[in-house]
Design an enzyme around this catalytic site. Structure first.
Site, PDB file in Angstrom:
ATOM      1  N   HIS A  53      22.510  -3.011  11.818  1.00  0.00           N
ATOM      2  CA  HIS A  53      21.501  -2.577  10.836  1.00  0.00           C
ATOM      3  C   HIS A  53      20.557  -3.717  10.479  1.00  0.00           C
ATOM      4  O   HIS A  53      20.901  -4.618   9.709  1.00  0.00           O
ATOM      5  CB  HIS A  53      22.193  -2.067   9.565  1.00  0.00           C
ATOM      6  CG  HIS A  53      21.271  -1.423   8.586  1.00  0.00           C
ATOM      7  ND1 HIS A  53      21.316  -0.081   8.284  1.00  0.00           N
ATOM      8  CD2 HIS A  53      20.250  -1.917   7.857  1.00  0.00           C
ATOM      9  CE1 HIS A  53      20.374   0.211   7.400  1.00  0.00           C
ATOM     10  NE2 HIS A  53      19.706  -0.906   7.114  1.00  0.00           N
ATOM     11  N   HIS A  55      16.001  -4.615  10.176  1.00  0.00           N
ATOM     12  CA  HIS A  55      14.626  -4.089  10.214  1.00  0.00           C
ATOM     13  C   HIS A  55      13.759  -5.132  10.910  1.00  0.00           C
ATOM     14  O   HIS A  55      13.175  -6.002  10.265  1.00  0.00           O
ATOM     15  CB  HIS A  55      14.112  -3.827   8.795  1.00  0.00           C
ATOM     16  CG  HIS A  55      14.867  -2.771   8.066  1.00  0.00           C
ATOM     17  ND1 HIS A  55      14.350  -1.511   7.820  1.00  0.00           N
ATOM     18  CD2 HIS A  55      16.128  -2.763   7.550  1.00  0.00           C
ATOM     19  CE1 HIS A  55      15.257  -0.786   7.174  1.00  0.00           C
ATOM     20  NE2 HIS A  55      16.342  -1.527   6.995  1.00  0.00           N
ATOM     21  N   GLN A 150      10.456   4.963   5.462  1.00  0.00           N
ATOM     22  CA  GLN A 150      10.584   4.114   4.271  1.00  0.00           C
ATOM     23  C   GLN A 150      10.108   4.819   2.995  1.00  0.00           C
ATOM     24  O   GLN A 150      10.684   4.662   1.936  1.00  0.00           O
ATOM     25  CB  GLN A 150       9.790   2.812   4.469  1.00  0.00           C
ATOM     26  CG  GLN A 150       9.770   1.883   3.270  1.00  0.00           C
ATOM     27  CD  GLN A 150      11.118   1.255   2.978  1.00  0.00           C
ATOM     28  OE1 GLN A 150      11.542   0.322   3.635  1.00  0.00           O
ATOM     29  NE2 GLN A 150      11.824   1.800   1.978  1.00  0.00           N
ATOM     30  N   HIS A 208      19.861   5.586   5.712  1.00  0.00           N
ATOM     31  CA  HIS A 208      20.001   4.830   4.468  1.00  0.00           C
ATOM     32  C   HIS A 208      20.445   5.832   3.406  1.00  0.00           C
ATOM     33  O   HIS A 208      19.718   6.798   3.130  1.00  0.00           O
ATOM     34  CB  HIS A 208      18.664   4.220   4.051  1.00  0.00           C
ATOM     35  CG  HIS A 208      18.251   3.016   4.845  1.00  0.00           C
ATOM     36  ND1 HIS A 208      17.984   3.063   6.183  1.00  0.00           N
ATOM     37  CD2 HIS A 208      18.060   1.722   4.455  1.00  0.00           C
ATOM     38  CE1 HIS A 208      17.643   1.857   6.601  1.00  0.00           C
ATOM     39  NE2 HIS A 208      17.683   1.020   5.583  1.00  0.00           N
ATOM     40  N   GLU A 211      21.507   4.030  -1.587  1.00  0.00           N
ATOM     41  CA  GLU A 211      21.380   2.573  -1.727  1.00  0.00           C
ATOM     42  C   GLU A 211      20.897   2.266  -3.143  1.00  0.00           C
ATOM     43  O   GLU A 211      19.749   1.886  -3.372  1.00  0.00           O
ATOM     44  CB  GLU A 211      20.403   2.003  -0.678  1.00  0.00           C
ATOM     45  CG  GLU A 211      20.415   0.482  -0.654  1.00  0.00           C
ATOM     46  CD  GLU A 211      19.426  -0.116   0.343  1.00  0.00           C
ATOM     47  OE1 GLU A 211      18.645   0.648   0.951  1.00  0.00           O
ATOM     48  OE2 GLU A 211      19.430  -1.351   0.500  1.00  0.00           O
ATOM     49  N   ASP A 307      20.616  -6.428   7.639  1.00  0.00           N
ATOM     50  CA  ASP A 307      19.499  -5.726   7.008  1.00  0.00           C
ATOM     51  C   ASP A 307      18.190  -6.521   7.113  1.00  0.00           C
ATOM     52  O   ASP A 307      17.177  -5.991   7.544  1.00  0.00           O
ATOM     53  CB  ASP A 307      19.803  -5.425   5.534  1.00  0.00           C
ATOM     54  CG  ASP A 307      19.248  -4.078   5.078  1.00  0.00           C
ATOM     55  OD1 ASP A 307      18.573  -3.417   5.874  1.00  0.00           O
ATOM     56  OD2 ASP A 307      19.492  -3.695   3.926  1.00  0.00           O
ATOM     57  N   TRP A 313      12.766  -7.948   1.017  1.00  0.00           N
ATOM     58  CA  TRP A 313      13.992  -7.540   0.329  1.00  0.00           C
ATOM     59  C   TRP A 313      14.970  -8.699   0.170  1.00  0.00           C
ATOM     60  O   TRP A 313      15.759  -8.735  -0.762  1.00  0.00           O
ATOM     61  CB  TRP A 313      14.676  -6.398   1.100  1.00  0.00           C
ATOM     62  CG  TRP A 313      13.888  -5.147   1.036  1.00  0.00           C
ATOM     63  CD1 TRP A 313      13.990  -4.169   0.076  1.00  0.00           C
ATOM     64  CD2 TRP A 313      12.844  -4.725   1.927  1.00  0.00           C
ATOM     65  NE1 TRP A 313      13.075  -3.179   0.326  1.00  0.00           N
ATOM     66  CE2 TRP A 313      12.364  -3.481   1.449  1.00  0.00           C
ATOM     67  CE3 TRP A 313      12.287  -5.266   3.078  1.00  0.00           C
ATOM     68  CZ2 TRP A 313      11.339  -2.779   2.088  1.00  0.00           C
ATOM     69  CZ3 TRP A 313      11.265  -4.578   3.708  1.00  0.00           C
ATOM     70  CH2 TRP A 313      10.793  -3.349   3.222  1.00  0.00           C
TER      71      TRP A 313
END
Ligand code: FE2
Length: 411
Positions: A53, A55, A150, A208, A211, A307, A313
């Protein structure tokens, strides 16, 4: 090629391992008289680490146009939105950042990567970039892509069309973000749409899910029951499920029955979640991670991922899953000896299950010659010393070789 005098994770003794034309051809007990090849000096061979996982379209963008000052998930999302709308997104630039991140991951023993890609970034430069990179990296690092909405599927104008467009461009898996949709009803409708699309394209699902720290965020039960009813459980991953850390035990004990029956897989990103979640709490402050230990002890499959690598983030991250693992076993309190003694499962074989790997994964004669050699003898030593990956071989080709620094302590 011969790798002599290695331990193999999960087996007793020392081995000589041979591979040829990209496949393992022989695994035998070590014999001193065997010469040539690579002397592993008793270090541990295992299947490569799996990053389930990340991005890759967002990596290495931290600080542009500004840093996430609150450290919350939602400021991360708005900062990424500012990035998308102020920076010219160009395929070549996205690929360059992603390639840099892949090199970092390779250095730390990763050979299989599942990356989400934002399909609500309507120029589709990210999708184009990662689809090109997926092809270019074949035989070096294997990449799966996930169509990740997203801004939501129902809550984003044209969201369903954007998801279909991404799948038409060759994206590997169907993603989603039901807890972020405007309403619970939108979230539930998005889950039905996700599985419709997965069936249409014969694709895995990686969503997702919940979360947040909201104990009322219960998209997971809808995801699991839909996977169960459609027979898609083994091909489904529920990512994050942070809200499970806030569910009450009575609800959780009921939920676990469904989760087990559904056979879905789980992903947790402990460095990311301990950083992003619990931000709205005063004290006591929640940890904001899913029940990694409890799911694992009930026989369910949980894999850890990163992630982010320096994005809106999470500003840190270097591609090192051993660091993620160390955080994960502490936050989940999996530091009892039994858990500790096979903790590397969380960043290797469990990730392979999430990605539905088969022939390409495992140290067995006839399988693809994919392995890493770690400077250590077992899981406890590797996580304790954060052991370096001294050799990484993919399809019989060496992709990383590291000579650990020699240190001399003068007392
Ligand atoms: Fe994510």
């Amino acid at each position: 090629m011969l790798i002599s005098n290695c331990r193999i994770r999960g087996r007793e003794g020392f081995y000589d391992v041979e591979y040829e034309n990209g496949k393992f051809t022989s695994i035998e007990s070590h014999r001193e008289e065997r010469k040539g090849g690579y002397d592993a000096e008793g270090n541990m061979m295992m299947p490569p680490f799996v990053e389930p996982h990340i991005h890759l379209d967002c990596v290495l963008t931290a600080g542009i146009p500004h840093y996430n000052m609150s450290g919350t998930l939602f400021e991360g999302i708005t900062t990424w939105h500012e990035y998308k709308t102020t920076q010219p997104l160009v395929v070549s630039e996205i690929k360059e950042r992603a390639r840099t991140a892949l090199r970092l991951m390779a250095e730390y023993g990763v050979q299989f990567v599942r990356t989400h890609v934002d399909v609500t970034e309507v120029s589709f430069q990210g999708v184009q970039a990662l689809e090109e990179l997926k092809e270019e990296m074949k035989g070096i690092i294997e990449i799966q892509t996930v169509a990740f909405p997203q801004n939501g599927i129902l809550s984003c104008k044209g969201g369903k069309e954007l998801m279909r467009r991404a799948m038409d461009m060759g994206v590997t898996c169907v993603g989603g973000i039901p807890h972020y949709e405007y309403t619970r009803e939108y979230g539930l409708e998005s889950i039905r749409f996700i599985f419709d699309l997965a069936e249409q394209y014969d694709a895995c699902v990686d969503v997702h899910c919940d979360e947040n720290d909201d104990e009322q965020s219960r998209c997971l039960e809808a995801l699991a029951v839909t996977a169960l009813e459609r027979g898609w459980g083994r091909r489904t991953v529920a990512a994050h499920t942070c809200a499970m850390g806030s569910y009450n035990d009575a609800y959780c004990s009921k939920l676990f029955r469904l989760l087990k029956d559904s056979q879905i897989n789980f992903n947790s990103c402990p460095t990311e979640s301990i950083h992003l979640q619990g931000r709205i709490d005063s004290f006591p402050k929640r940890r904001g991670i899913t029940r990694i230990k409890e799911l694992t002890h009930e026989g369910m499959n949980v894999a850890l991922g990163q992630d982010s690598i320096a994005d809106p983030w999470y500003p840190i991250g270097v591609g090192n899953l051993l660091r993620v693992l160390e955080m994960g076993i502490h936050v989940a309190q999996m530091t009892g000896y039994e858990d500790l003694s096979h903790c590397l499962d969380l960043i290797s074989v469990n990730g392979a299950k999430n990605l539905c790997l088969d022939q390409e994964y495992g140290i067995e004669v006839g399988k693809d010659a994919n392995f890493i050699l770690l400077g250590g003898k077992d899981d406890v030593e590797v996580v304790r010393f954060q052991s370096p990956v001294i050799l990484s071989v993919h399809n019989g080709q060496t992709i990383v070789e590291k000579i650990p620094a020699k240190v001399s302590v003068k007392f």
